[in-house]
Design an enzyme around this catalytic site. Structure first.
Site, PDB file in Angstrom:
ATOM      1  N   SER A 166     -82.289 -29.824 160.444  1.00 41.74           N
ATOM      2  CA  SER A 166     -81.498 -30.008 159.228  1.00 41.74           C
ATOM      3  C   SER A 166     -80.004 -30.226 159.405  1.00 41.74           C
ATOM      4  CB  SER A 166     -81.699 -28.781 158.328  1.00 41.74           C
ATOM      5  OG  SER A 166     -81.590 -27.581 159.062  1.00 41.74           O
ATOM      6  N   CYS A 167     -79.454 -30.173 160.620  1.00 40.08           N
ATOM      7  CA  CYS A 167     -78.013 -30.388 160.778  1.00 40.08           C
ATOM      8  C   CYS A 167     -77.655 -31.806 160.330  1.00 40.08           C
ATOM      9  CB  CYS A 167     -77.602 -30.176 162.237  1.00 40.08           C
ATOM     10  SG  CYS A 167     -75.840 -30.475 162.512  1.00 40.08           S
TER      11      CYS A 167
END
Length: 497
Positions: free
Chosen positions: A228-229
């Protein structure tokens, strides 16, 4: 209550000094610690720190005379004593059990550091553990060459100057893999009761499996897969993975091949619906979900230079937005997942805007079993754990709650689909005239943004409700700066059109 009116004015003036001079100047109490408790929504805990005698009555006020921010400390202490005339005692406080677990791994309390700069080396994490944090999701480790930009942070502030939203364009850990593994080994050796979540990110199945294997061997208790970064320089990593359920499932399966410890999949909020990717993670072998990571954002356009923040050699990029501003979005995703039959029953580690104990309890009430914090720590330090723990314990003791598990998901049943909301009655706002200062904010809001259901007496400066026009939207109550209008009036049947 008294502090609901004062918090944004007097308490927010405090700049939360390190080694505060006000405390050094006061021989009777620790005013800096008391004000910090108030700042983090823990008035009851603050009252427990007051001396039994009202020492401010005959004091020369040296504490506020030396305050660099000119905080009216004596006024705050008097107000606190007015709200709590006697030193507060909370029956059953010592019986409250804050322990919980994350996929069966015991936590001393629900509050952990989330994967970020706040848990990126041994010295930092050890200090956080000493102060009371129950665990830490280490800053994501990988096999990539991480190159960071400078500067890489920017903020959105309220009118009073306090931080509201926070943007970063930071990536992953810039320590070598073996350095990070040594951090894990030393932390487990010296703090065996604390929980280490190893956040990892690979570029292919082989890297995911290898990283899972080595962090397990180094002593990690739980693995958190960073799907998810939003800031990655390397393509097809981070948020690119989290938006593709099939890739999520495949990479979780790869992680499972390398470990026998619990796996959390950290989800991205940069999707319309988080549930498909979360379901895929569970299908792939994840034991739970972590959410949310930061939200893609652009903030603070400089209208002289037409650059945005943070500016790196005149350029910027879409970055990750966090802080209290994202909490409502995070809560929505947590609730969605907890209610989903395919996800419910699996652990949810919640994060996204947690700053006070009340924020944490809201996440738990909507389905989180553990909590993670970053932005508030970056702004105010590890010391916020003091009021996270004390505020939670006071709340639980006063409400007869013995265990965190009793609160998980308690609020979910109150959230229903659009067509299930009752739409046949009106709750009229109730006016408390003794609190009204005659500012007319309610009248302006209703006139220009509502249903013209208030009249305003130019002589008395008091509003009057026009029932035939009122639809019960409660905008007037929300904009009133003195809480002189509240949504606790009578519920009435709607008039026929």
């Amino acid at each position: 209550m008294y502090y609901s009116n004062m918090k944004s004015v007097d308490i927010s003036k405090c700049i939360l000094c390190h080694d505060a001079v006000c405390t050094k100047a006061c021989p009777a109490m620790d005013p800096a610690r008391i004000i910090r408790a108030l700042r983090f929504d823990n008035a009851a805990g603050a009252s427990m720190m007051l001396p039994k005698e009202d020492v401010c009555l005959h004091c020369d006020g040296k504490c506020q005379n030396v305050c660099p921010a000119e905080v009216p400390i004596q006024k705050l202490m008097s107000g606190l004593r007015k709200e709590f005339p006697e030193q507060k005692e909370v029956p059953g406080l010592d019986d409250v059990d804050l322990s919980c677990d994350i996929c069966g791994v015991k936590l001393e309390n629900p509050f952990m550091l989330s994967s970020s700069v706040v848990a990126s080396n041994y010295e930092m994490t050890a200090r956080a553990f000493e102060m009371g944090w129950s665990g830490a999701a280490f800053k994501t480790i990988c096999l990539m060459d991480i190159r960071e930009a400078s500067p890489r942070f920017s903020t959105v502030k309220t009118g009073e100057g306090s931080f509201y939203g926070f943007k970063n364009i930071e990536q992953l850990s810039d320590y070598e893999l073996e350095e990070n593994l040594n951090f894990f080994r030393e932390l487990k050796k010296n703090y065996p009761s604390k929980v280490i979540l190893a956040s990892i990110m690979g570029r292919n199945e082989e890297e995911w499996t290898y990283l899972a294997k080595v962090v397990t061997e180094a002593g990690a208790d739980v693995i958190e897969c960073n799907f998810s970064c939003p800031n990655m320089e390397a393509k097809n990593t981070g948020v690119d993975v989290g938006q593709d359920p099939e890739t999520v499932k495949r990479y979780v399966q790869a992680v499972r091949r390398g470990t026998n410890i619990p796996i959390l999949a950290k989800m991205t909020p940069n999707v319309a619906d988080m549930r498909p990717a979360a379901r895929a993670a569970i299908e792939g072998g994840a034991d739970g979900i972590a959410a949310i990571n930061t939200i893609k954002s652009i903030i603070n356009v400089d209208l002289d230079t037409f650059t945005t923040a943070p500016t790196v050699n005149g350029k910027s990029m879409v970055g990750g937005y966090s802080g209290v501003a994202v909490k409502p979005i995070a809560l929505r995703f947590i609730s969605d997942m907890y209610k989903d039959p395919a996800i419910r029953g699996h652990h949810i580690s919640g994060m996204g805007g947690i700053e006070t104990w009340r924020d944490g309890m809201e996440f738990i009430a909507l389905g989180s079993g553990s909590l993670q914090v970053t932005t508030a720590v970056m702004l105010y330090g590890y010391r916020i754990i003091d009021d996270l723990l004390l505020g939670t314990k006071i709340y639980m003791a006063e409400n007869g709650v013995k265990s965190i598990s009793e609160l998980i998901g308690r609020a979910v049943d109150g959230i229903v689909e659009n067509d299930e909301i009752e739409r046949d009655t009106i709750v009229y706002p109730k006016f408390y005239r003794d609190h009204c200062v005659g500012c007319g904010r309610c009248y302006i809001a209703c006139r220009d943004g509502g249903h013209q259901a208030l009249s305003f007496d130019e002589e008395t400066h008091r509003p009057t409700l026009i029932p035939d026009k009122c639809v019960g939207c409660h905008l007037c109550a929300l904009v009133c700066p003195e809480h002189a209008i509240r949504g606790d009036g009578k519920r009435m049947g709607k008039k026929k059109k």
